[in-house]
Design a protein around this motif. Structure first.
Motif, PDB file in Angstrom:
ATOM      1  N   PHE A 284      -2.024  16.931  34.033  1.00  0.00           N
ATOM      2  CA  PHE A 284      -2.943  17.748  34.831  1.00  0.00           C
ATOM      3  C   PHE A 284      -2.301  19.082  35.205  1.00  0.00           C
ATOM      4  O   PHE A 284      -2.921  20.146  35.072  1.00  0.00           O
ATOM      5  N   SER A 285      -1.054  19.050  35.661  1.00  0.00           N
ATOM      6  CA  SER A 285      -0.370  20.273  36.066  1.00  0.00           C
ATOM      7  C   SER A 285      -0.215  21.245  34.894  1.00  0.00           C
ATOM      8  O   SER A 285      -0.404  22.459  35.055  1.00  0.00           O
ATOM      9  N   ARG A 286       0.102  20.721  33.718  1.00  0.00           N
ATOM     10  CA  ARG A 286       0.246  21.592  32.546  1.00  0.00           C
ATOM     11  C   ARG A 286      -1.090  22.253  32.181  1.00  0.00           C
ATOM     12  O   ARG A 286      -1.143  23.458  31.900  1.00  0.00           O
ATOM     13  N   GLU A 287      -2.147  21.451  32.159  1.00  0.00           N
ATOM     14  CA  GLU A 287      -3.469  21.986  31.821  1.00  0.00           C
ATOM     15  C   GLU A 287      -3.927  23.007  32.864  1.00  0.00           C
ATOM     16  O   GLU A 287      -4.506  24.046  32.528  1.00  0.00           O
ATOM     17  N   TYR A 288      -3.655  22.718  34.112  1.00  0.00           N
ATOM     18  CA  TYR A 288      -4.029  23.621  35.206  1.00  0.00           C
ATOM     19  C   TYR A 288      -3.326  24.969  35.052  1.00  0.00           C
ATOM     20  O   TYR A 288      -3.947  26.033  35.145  1.00  0.00           O
TER      21      TYR A 288
END
Length: 320
Positions: A284-288
């Motif tokens: 999630f953090s990478r995509e965000y």
């Protein structure tokens, strides 16, 4: 009839209409921000250019009285100003920038939500046939602002000064606005998305389902079957309308909803990611970060410190 020197009558009408529209927005809004001045009628004011604003649009007719804005859909850019309007036929994840605004000449704009019932009534009353054309059409478009269309919008804004008339007359003027849009350059686009059974309408229904179930795994086969298309045909038509694949579209919906939750301050990053369908916080953090430029909490800190975050939080469809 006297006109501005060297200007055709329609040009003078448009200039006068934009000037009155700007004056009336200023009369309603003394400070920067956004407000729903009446149901489905939004006003905007900004005294400086803005960085990216992320949001999910809704079917709307958008007019700038003063200044200019750019809206990004996928990799495509749409710029409009006082001479052009933007039409959103369906709900789409977009990114916008106000590119022309100053304290002396603030950005001033109006957005009218296009209600499906009003669109259907205008089609019925006018005798216009909802198009079933198979031509691929994007869900966003920019066109020259016709003086008659601008005049109807100005009359709608005038009603804000006579609240007793608003309830009775605003629906009539909104129907006139939709009627003039149907007759204009983008009429075919509106009719295509309104035509039950047409490809544009079926993609719009698929988008509604994606928005309603954005936290669930994406089932392209199911969406294609519900749309009555092959998987490859659905992919092609979806991208033609939205400028992105179904997976990219769902990802943007999820991440923008997660950002909204984080800005509201009710959840931490891991919880926000989980609520929109991410089981892995690191993923999630990478995509965000890929979409918004910073990891979740750093992005939220930056956004809260930026002017205008209140507008981003409270106005649905404000990215237009």
């Amino acid at each position: 009839m006297a006109t501005t020197a060297g200007m055709k009558p329609d040009g003078a009408r448009a200039q006068a209409g934009s000037r009155e529209l700007a004056e009336r927005i200023c009369g309603q809004m003394r400070e920067d921000g956004a407000e729903e001045a009446a149901p489905g009628l939004f006003l905007y004011r900004a005294s400086a250019p803005t960085g990216p604003r992320f949001g999910v649009s809704e079917p709307s007719f958008c007019v700038i009285a003063q200044g200019a804005k750019e809206v990004m859909l996928g990799g495509e850019r749409y710029r409009y100003d006082a001479s052009r309007y933007l039409l959103a036929s369906i709900g789409l994840p977009v990114v916008s920038h106000i590119v022309a605004a100053s304290r002396e000449t603030p950005y001033l704009a109006v957005r009218v939500v296009l209600d499906p019932a009003t669109l259907s009534a205008a089609l019925l009353d006018s005798g216009l046939i909802a198009s079933r054309t198979e031509e691929d059409m994007k869900g966003l478009a920019v066109s020259t602002l016709d003086p008659d269309l601008l005049d109807a919008l100005v009359r709608l804004i005038r009603l804000l000064d006579t609240p007793d008339d608003l309830g009775a007359l605003a629906p009539l003027i909104k129907r006139e606005i939709v009627y003039r849009l149907l007759l204009g350059e983008q009429g075919g686009r509106l009719r295509q998305f309104a035509a039950a059974g047409g490809r544009g309408h079926r993609i719009a229904r698929a988008i509604e389902r994606l928005r309603a179930h954005r936290g669930k795994p994406l089932g392209v086969e199911g969406l294609a079957k519900q749309a009555g298309m092959s998987v490859s045909g659905f992919h092609h038509q979806f991208k033609a309308v939205t400028a992105m694949s179904p997976l990219q579209f769902q990802k943007q919906l999820r991440l923008q909803e997660a950002r909204r939750l984080l800005l509201a301050g009710d959840v931490d990053a891991a919880t926000a990611g989980y609520r929109v369908g991410y089981d892995d916080p690191a993923h999630f953090s990478r995509e965000y970060k890929r979409l918004f430029g910073n990891p979740p909490m750093r992005d939220v800190e930056r956004a809260r410190g930026a002017a205008g975050v209140r507008t981003e939080l409270v106005v649905s469809g404000g990215a237009l």
